[in-house]
Design a protein around this motif. Sequence first.
Motif, PDB file in Angstrom:
ATOM      1  N   HIS A 109       0.849  -1.191   0.000  1.00 45.69           N
ATOM      2  CA  HIS A 109       0.000   0.000   0.000  1.00 45.69           C
ATOM      3  C   HIS A 109       0.886   1.242   0.000  1.00 45.69           C
ATOM      4  N   LEU A 110       0.318   2.317  -0.467  1.00 42.36           N
ATOM      5  CA  LEU A 110       0.976   3.609  -0.470  1.00 42.36           C
ATOM      6  C   LEU A 110      -0.082   4.685  -0.450  1.00 42.36           C
ATOM      7  N   TRP A 111       0.340   5.872  -0.121  1.00 43.97           N
ATOM      8  CA  TRP A 111      -0.541   7.034  -0.146  1.00 43.97           C
ATOM      9  C   TRP A 111      -0.093   7.911  -1.311  1.00 43.97           C
ATOM     10  N   ILE A 112      -1.062   8.434  -2.043  1.00 41.69           N
ATOM     11  CA  ILE A 112      -0.766   9.265  -3.208  1.00 41.69           C
ATOM     12  C   ILE A 112      -1.401  10.634  -3.012  1.00 41.69           C
ATOM     13  N   CYS A 113      -0.616  11.670  -3.240  1.00 41.00           N
ATOM     14  CA  CYS A 113      -1.136  13.027  -3.262  1.00 41.00           C
ATOM     15  C   CYS A 113      -0.379  13.792  -4.344  1.00 41.00           C
ATOM     16  N   THR A 114      -0.942  14.895  -4.748  1.00 38.34           N
ATOM     17  CA  THR A 114      -0.379  15.647  -5.858  1.00 38.34           C
ATOM     18  C   THR A 114      -0.122  17.091  -5.442  1.00 38.34           C
ATOM     19  N   PRO A 115       1.109  17.573  -5.624  1.00 38.39           N
ATOM     20  CA  PRO A 115       1.372  18.997  -5.369  1.00 38.39           C
ATOM     21  C   PRO A 115       0.553  19.853  -6.338  1.00 38.39           C
ATOM     22  N   LYS A 116      -0.162  20.819  -5.788  1.00 36.80           N
ATOM     23  CA  LYS A 116      -0.994  21.696  -6.612  1.00 36.80           C
ATOM     24  C   LYS A 116      -0.338  23.049  -6.864  1.00 36.80           C
ATOM     25  N   ASN A 117       0.457  23.516  -5.917  1.00 36.52           N
ATOM     26  CA  ASN A 117       1.191  24.761  -6.083  1.00 36.52           C
ATOM     27  C   ASN A 117       2.256  24.845  -4.999  1.00 36.52           C
ATOM     28  N   SER A 118       3.183  25.772  -5.175  1.00 39.49           N
ATOM     29  CA  SER A 118       4.200  25.979  -4.151  1.00 39.49           C
ATOM     30  C   SER A 118       3.524  26.477  -2.884  1.00 39.49           C
ATOM     31  N   GLY A 119       4.034  26.040  -1.760  1.00 41.51           N
ATOM     32  CA  GLY A 119       3.456  26.437  -0.482  1.00 41.51           C
ATOM     33  C   GLY A 119       3.690  25.357   0.549  1.00 41.51           C
ATOM     34  N   THR A 120       3.004  25.480   1.669  1.00 44.31           N
ATOM     35  CA  THR A 120       3.178  24.537   2.764  1.00 44.31           C
ATOM     36  C   THR A 120       1.870  23.829   3.058  1.00 44.31           C
ATOM     37  N   ALA A 121       1.952  22.531   3.209  1.00 47.73           N
ATOM     38  CA  ALA A 121       0.812  21.712   3.622  1.00 47.73           C
ATOM     39  C   ALA A 121       1.093  21.199   5.028  1.00 47.73           C
ATOM     40  N   HIS A 122       0.115  21.301   5.887  1.00 50.68           N
ATOM     41  CA  HIS A 122       0.233  20.782   7.245  1.00 50.68           C
ATOM     42  C   HIS A 122      -0.342  19.361   7.218  1.00 50.68           C
ATOM     43  N   CYS A 123       0.524  18.384   7.385  1.00 49.28           N
ATOM     44  CA  CYS A 123       0.113  16.988   7.236  1.00 49.28           C
ATOM     45  C   CYS A 123       0.042  16.301   8.590  1.00 49.28           C
ATOM     46  N   HIS A 124      -0.916  15.411   8.697  1.00 46.51           N
ATOM     47  CA  HIS A 124      -1.106  14.595   9.895  1.00 46.51           C
ATOM     48  C   HIS A 124      -1.004  13.143   9.454  1.00 46.51           C
ATOM     49  N   LEU A 125      -0.101  12.438  10.073  1.00 46.34           N
ATOM     50  CA  LEU A 125       0.172  11.043   9.732  1.00 46.34           C
ATOM     51  C   LEU A 125      -0.225  10.171  10.912  1.00 46.34           C
ATOM     52  N   SER A 126      -1.037   9.156  10.663  1.00 46.75           N
ATOM     53  CA  SER A 126      -1.382   8.177  11.689  1.00 46.75           C
ATOM     54  C   SER A 126      -0.858   6.831  11.226  1.00 46.75           C
ATOM     55  N   PHE A 127      -0.192   6.141  12.164  1.00 44.33           N
ATOM     56  CA  PHE A 127       0.359   4.841  11.821  1.00 44.33           C
ATOM     57  C   PHE A 127       0.262   3.914  13.018  1.00 44.33           C
ATOM     58  N   MET A 128       0.317   2.631  12.719  1.00 37.33           N
ATOM     59  CA  MET A 128       0.350   1.634  13.781  1.00 37.33           C
ATOM     60  C   MET A 128       1.651   0.861  13.665  1.00 37.33           C
ATOM     61  N   LEU A 129       2.143   0.421  14.796  1.00 39.86           N
ATOM     62  CA  LEU A 129       3.245  -0.520  14.807  1.00 39.86           C
ATOM     63  C   LEU A 129       2.646  -1.882  15.091  1.00 39.86           C
ATOM     64  N   VAL A 130       3.041  -2.852  14.297  1.00 41.69           N
ATOM     65  CA  VAL A 130       2.517  -4.207  14.453  1.00 41.69           C
ATOM     66  C   VAL A 130       3.676  -5.155  14.722  1.00 41.69           C
ATOM     67  N   ASN A 131       3.380  -6.204  15.480  1.00 43.35           N
ATOM     68  CA  ASN A 131       4.421  -7.189  15.782  1.00 43.35           C
ATOM     69  C   ASN A 131       4.490  -8.234  14.673  1.00 43.35           C
ATOM     70  N   GLN A 132       5.300  -9.245  14.859  1.00 42.44           N
ATOM     71  CA  GLN A 132       5.502 -10.259  13.819  1.00 42.44           C
ATOM     72  C   GLN A 132       4.253 -11.103  13.565  1.00 42.44           C
TER      73      GLN A 132
END
Length: 178
Positions: free
Chosen positions: A137-160
């Motif tokens: 899986h991957l996340w896809i986004c597209t730059p629309k113009n120069s500037g700053t985006a404030h991003c929020h990333l949520s992730f889980m850590l999983v065991n074996q």
Amino acid sequence: MTSEPIPSPSSGATSAQNVLLIVDAESVLSRYPNPSLDAAAPTSIADGFIFFATGDKSKEIVTNDSKLTITGDIDRDLHVRARSVSLIAEHSVVMYALTADGDALSDPRLEVHTNLTVPAPNPDNPAEPGSKNADDHLWICTPKNSGTAHCHLSFMLVNQQCEAVGYFQWQVDVELKA
């Protein structure tokens, strides 16, 4: 060894700009020993646990300071993936949410590729790889113009055993330069 071709999982893979998020899983768990087990209320983490490799230049490794600068083409997709730093794959990382505020980036969208044939080590003959099926899986986004985006990333850590051992969130400003 498999003789079947391994196609690119995305038709845009060659034209996209790749961003690899490198999560120091063991340090996160050491610093946050009792993380949230609720995906809707993840534990916020500080800077210093996620690093980046990005751009067409492999030497561009970015230190984690809650800001990532990406120089690239407007309208050229960004493919964002996350992997963990782990000695023997004690923990893996799975991004389950990515958002971007502002108008510099399009809304990130999750793309899942199932049943891919991927190379795998052959313990009986390491010089001759085998293959296995896996999902990616991957996340896809597209730059629309120069500037700053404030991003929020949520992730889980999983065991074996693929059990979630903690849910985390992190904020980063992504500065886009054309």
